[in-house]
Design a protein around this motif. Structure first.
Motif, PDB file in Angstrom:
ATOM      1  N   ASP A  80      55.643  38.602  43.557  1.00 16.96           N
ATOM      2  CA  ASP A  80      54.324  37.975  43.694  1.00 16.96           C
ATOM      3  C   ASP A  80      53.675  38.354  45.029  1.00 16.96           C
ATOM      4  N   ALA A  81      54.492  38.385  46.094  1.00 15.60           N
ATOM      5  CA  ALA A  81      53.964  38.731  47.418  1.00 15.60           C
ATOM      6  C   ALA A  81      53.446  40.167  47.451  1.00 15.60           C
ATOM      7  N   LEU A  82      54.206  41.090  46.854  1.00 13.70           N
ATOM      8  CA  LEU A  82      53.776  42.489  46.852  1.00 13.70           C
ATOM      9  C   LEU A  82      52.540  42.693  45.980  1.00 13.70           C
ATOM     10  N   ARG A  83      52.470  41.971  44.873  1.00 15.10           N
ATOM     11  CA  ARG A  83      51.263  42.067  44.040  1.00 15.10           C
ATOM     12  C   ARG A  83      50.043  41.532  44.800  1.00 15.10           C
ATOM     13  N   TRP A  84      50.239  40.452  45.573  1.00 12.11           N
ATOM     14  CA  TRP A  84      49.140  39.911  46.368  1.00 12.11           C
ATOM     15  C   TRP A  84      48.689  40.929  47.413  1.00 12.11           C
ATOM     16  N   ILE A  85      49.649  41.611  48.056  1.00 12.04           N
ATOM     17  CA  ILE A  85      49.305  42.639  49.045  1.00 12.04           C
ATOM     18  C   ILE A  85      48.463  43.733  48.401  1.00 12.04           C
ATOM     19  N   ALA A  86      48.895  44.174  47.212  1.00 13.43           N
ATOM     20  CA  ALA A  86      48.160  45.235  46.521  1.00 13.43           C
ATOM     21  C   ALA A  86      46.748  44.792  46.151  1.00 13.43           C
ATOM     22  N   GLN A  87      46.609  43.569  45.653  1.00 14.19           N
ATOM     23  CA  GLN A  87      45.296  43.075  45.241  1.00 14.19           C
ATOM     24  C   GLN A  87      44.397  42.846  46.452  1.00 14.19           C
ATOM     25  N   ALA A  88      44.988  42.325  47.539  1.00 12.53           N
ATOM     26  CA  ALA A  88      44.198  42.057  48.747  1.00 12.53           C
ATOM     27  C   ALA A  88      43.663  43.353  49.361  1.00 12.53           C
ATOM     28  N   ALA A  89      44.381  44.457  49.125  1.00 11.45           N
ATOM     29  CA  ALA A  89      43.950  45.747  49.658  1.00 11.45           C
ATOM     30  C   ALA A  89      42.931  46.434  48.755  1.00 11.45           C
ATOM     31  N   GLY A  90      42.605  45.814  47.628  1.00 14.41           N
ATOM     32  CA  GLY A  90      41.597  46.381  46.752  1.00 14.41           C
ATOM     33  C   GLY A  90      42.124  46.936  45.452  1.00 14.41           C
ATOM     34  N   GLY A  91      43.454  46.871  45.250  1.00 10.37           N
ATOM     35  CA  GLY A  91      44.039  47.373  44.014  1.00 10.37           C
ATOM     36  C   GLY A  91      43.990  48.890  43.932  1.00 10.37           C
ATOM     37  N   GLY A  92      44.440  49.422  42.802  1.00 10.98           N
ATOM     38  CA  GLY A  92      44.419  50.870  42.607  1.00 10.98           C
ATOM     39  C   GLY A  92      45.215  51.613  43.657  1.00 10.98           C
TER      40      GLY A  92
END
Length: 269
Positions: free
Chosen positions: A127-139
């Motif tokens: 969950d933490a890593l997914r949040w990092i990815a989404q917070a950075a803009g995804g993709g």
């Protein structure tokens, strides 16, 4: 030992038609009395530990009432659990006026004891890593952010490995890295291979998360390359479904700071 996943077997359950009349198939050998006794004792200890998990620090008397056992039996199991480092005795907190005599000891789970039960650490990390990815803009930006986190994590972890390798002769550094990884829970070994060596990690504490985020494996491979001073190739990973994480280290070592981007964290095609 894992407690939460232990499911008692129903001795009455058996597949239909498992042994036909007159069949030459040998009947299953029943467990010896001492084996049955050992399993029963272990099962009761698991119940004791589980009761402490569910209800918090408990006295032998409280456990005896909840589990419908004698206090003497509970104390025997508690002694074993204390020796195994699963529980520890504490002075029971008393509210209000204290009566005469010593306060009863309460038994609480240790960190080791809690780890024996199923935890949600993998889900939390994912969950933490997914949040990092989404917070950075995804993709691609999200993937790059996860990769940056993985590199920072491994860089901090590598400092201890670097000290171990610096105190070792160059020809023994793969073995020294294996020992350092083993101390961190990776159960690593080093062995000779044609034109090089193989570093094998028989356990990966982050395998389930690395399955979703191969950047963790890629960062680890890059660190191995820098520590050993040579280009290395990841041949297999537990996260990819292999039995062992295997990294190939060639004999002819040329200074480099990168690993194989195409194979780090996954099998080569």
């Amino acid at each position: 030992m894992k407690y939460a996943r232990e499911v008692p077997q129903d001795p009455a359950a058996s597949p239909e038609g498992s042994v036909a009349a007159g069949s030459q198939q040998a009947a299953p050998v029943p467990p010896r009395a001492d084996e049955r006794g050992h399993d029963e004792q272990r099962g009761t200890r698991n119940r004791v530990a589980r009761s402490i998990l569910d209800h918090g620090p408990s006295t032998a008397g409280e456990l005896a009432v909840r589990l419908e056992l004698t206090q003497a039996a509970v104390r025997r199991h508690l002694d074993t659990l204390v020796a195994e480092g699963v529980v520890e005795p504490r002075e029971k907190r008393v509210y209000g006026a204290r009566g005469r005599g010593r306060p009863a000891k309460a038994f609480a789970l240790t960190d080791c004891g809690r780890d024996a039960f199923d935890q949600a650490y993998d889900q939390l990390a994912g969950d933490a890593l997914r949040w990092i990815a989404q917070a950075a803009g995804g993709g691609e930006m999200g993937e790059a952010a996860v990769a940056a986190f993985a590199r920072a994590r491994m860089a901090a972890q590598a400092e201890g490995y670097r000290k171990a390798l610096e105190a070792t002769a160059p020809e023994s550094r793969t073995e020294a890295l294996a020992r350092a990884l083993t101390a961190d829970g990776y159960a690593a070994t080093a062995r000779s291979a044609p034109v090089g060596e193989q570093l094998c990690q028989h356990h990966c504490p982050v395998a389930h998360v690395a399955e979703q985020f191969p950047q963790l494996c890629e960062a680890e491979t890059e660190v191995f390359s820098r520590l050993l001073g040579t280009h290395v190739q990841r041949l297999a990973t537990i996260a990819h479904g292999d039995g062992v994480c295997t990294t190939f280290i060639p004999k002819s070592k040329t200074k480099t700071t990168t690993a194989s981007a195409s194979t780090a964290g996954r099998n080569p095609a």
